[in-house]
Design a protein around this motif. Structure first.
Motif, short mmCIF file in Angstrom:
data_model
loop_
_atom_site.label_atom_id
_atom_site.label_comp_id
_atom_site.label_asym_id
_atom_site.label_seq_id
_atom_site.Cartn_x
_atom_site.Cartn_y
_atom_site.Cartn_z
N ALA A 123 13.00 -8.72 34.19
CA ALA A 123 13.37 -9.44 32.97
C ALA A 123 13.70 -10.90 33.28
O ALA A 123 13.28 -11.80 32.55
CB ALA A 123 14.55 -8.75 32.29
N CYS A 124 14.41 -11.14 34.37
CA CYS A 124 14.76 -12.52 34.75
C CYS A 124 13.53 -13.28 35.25
O CYS A 124 13.35 -14.45 34.92
CB CYS A 124 15.85 -12.51 35.82
SG CYS A 124 17.45 -11.95 35.20
N PHE A 125 12.70 -12.63 36.04
CA PHE A 125 11.51 -13.27 36.60
C PHE A 125 10.58 -13.75 35.50
O PHE A 125 9.99 -14.83 35.58
CB PHE A 125 10.77 -12.30 37.52
CG PHE A 125 9.56 -12.90 38.18
CD1 PHE A 125 9.69 -13.53 39.40
CD2 PHE A 125 8.31 -12.83 37.59
CE1 PHE A 125 8.58 -14.10 40.03
CE2 PHE A 125 7.20 -13.39 38.20
CZ PHE A 125 7.34 -14.04 39.42
N LEU A 154 15.62 -13.28 28.56
CA LEU A 154 17.07 -13.32 28.59
C LEU A 154 17.71 -12.18 27.79
O LEU A 154 18.64 -11.53 28.28
CB LEU A 154 17.58 -14.67 28.07
CG LEU A 154 19.09 -14.85 27.99
CD1 LEU A 154 19.72 -14.69 29.36
CD2 LEU A 154 19.44 -16.19 27.39
N ASN A 155 17.25 -11.92 26.59
CA ASN A 155 17.86 -10.86 25.77
C ASN A 155 17.75 -9.50 26.44
O ASN A 155 18.67 -8.69 26.38
CB ASN A 155 17.26 -10.84 24.37
CG ASN A 155 17.67 -12.04 23.56
OD1 ASN A 155 18.71 -12.64 23.81
ND2 ASN A 155 16.86 -12.40 22.59
N ASP A 194 17.91 -21.10 30.72
CA ASP A 194 18.87 -20.29 29.96
C ASP A 194 19.33 -19.09 30.78
O ASP A 194 20.50 -18.73 30.75
CB ASP A 194 18.28 -19.86 28.62
CG ASP A 194 16.94 -19.15 28.72
OD1 ASP A 194 16.26 -19.24 29.78
OD2 ASP A 194 16.54 -18.51 27.73
N ILE A 195 18.42 -18.50 31.54
CA ILE A 195 18.79 -17.36 32.39
C ILE A 195 19.65 -17.84 33.55
O ILE A 195 20.64 -17.19 33.91
CB ILE A 195 17.54 -16.61 32.88
CG1 ILE A 195 16.84 -15.94 31.68
CG2 ILE A 195 17.91 -15.56 33.93
CD1 ILE A 195 15.55 -15.25 32.02
N CYS A 196 19.32 -18.99 34.13
CA CYS A 196 20.13 -19.54 35.22
C CYS A 196 21.57 -19.75 34.77
O CYS A 196 22.51 -19.36 35.46
CB CYS A 196 19.54 -20.86 35.71
SG CYS A 196 17.89 -20.72 36.40
N ASN A 221 9.87 -5.96 32.00
CA ASN A 221 9.05 -7.08 32.47
C ASN A 221 8.42 -7.83 31.30
O ASN A 221 8.26 -9.05 31.34
CB ASN A 221 7.94 -6.61 33.39
CG ASN A 221 8.44 -6.14 34.73
OD1 ASN A 221 9.58 -6.35 35.10
ND2 ASN A 221 7.58 -5.47 35.47
N ASN A 222 8.03 -7.10 30.28
CA ASN A 222 7.37 -7.68 29.11
C ASN A 222 8.37 -8.17 28.06
O ASN A 222 7.97 -8.75 27.06
CB ASN A 222 6.41 -6.68 28.48
CG ASN A 222 5.23 -6.41 29.38
OD1 ASN A 222 4.75 -7.30 30.06
ND2 ASN A 222 4.76 -5.17 29.39
N GLY A 223 9.63 -7.92 28.28
CA GLY A 223 10.65 -8.36 27.32
C GLY A 223 10.62 -7.60 26.02
O GLY A 223 11.10 -8.10 25.00
#
Length: 104
Positions: A37-39, A43-44, A76-78, A6-8
């Motif tokens: 991660a997406c929410f 992205l990475n 970018d995620i989309c 969640n925090n990347g």
């Protein structure tokens, strides 16, 4: 594990996976982690999860990842999710997103 996703914090995610491996429960590995991660626009982290766990379902929970990436403007995620999926699945997701937009 899910909180790090969640925090990347990809370095913590990788570290925890190196220690726990398959002991990380399926729910933490899949639904909560990739969706979080997406929410939150990481992205990475999402890419690492997808590539590390080969059977991860990016369309879990009625396309939660795609819809929330769009809603939160993580373009970018989309685009990344759209690249992963076939045209038929993309049409389904766009229809779901359109239905969601009409409800608001």
């Amino acid at each position: 594990f899910s909180e790090a996703c969640n925090n990347g914090n990809l370095s913590v995610v990788k570290w925890l996976y190196s220690i726990l491996g398959d002991k990380i429960c399926a729910v933490a590995r899949y639904e909560h982690s990739i969706c979080g991660a997406c929410f939150y626009g990481h992205l990475n982290t999402a890419k690492w999860l997808y590539n590390t766990f080969g059977d991860i379902d990016i369309t879990v929970d009625n396309d939660y990842c795609f819809i929330n990436a769009c809603k939160n403007e993580y373009i970018d995620i989309c685009y990344w999710i759209m690249e992963l999926l076939s045209r038929e699945v993309i049409r389904k997701m766009l229809h779901t997103l359109q239905d969601y937009a009409q409800k608001e």
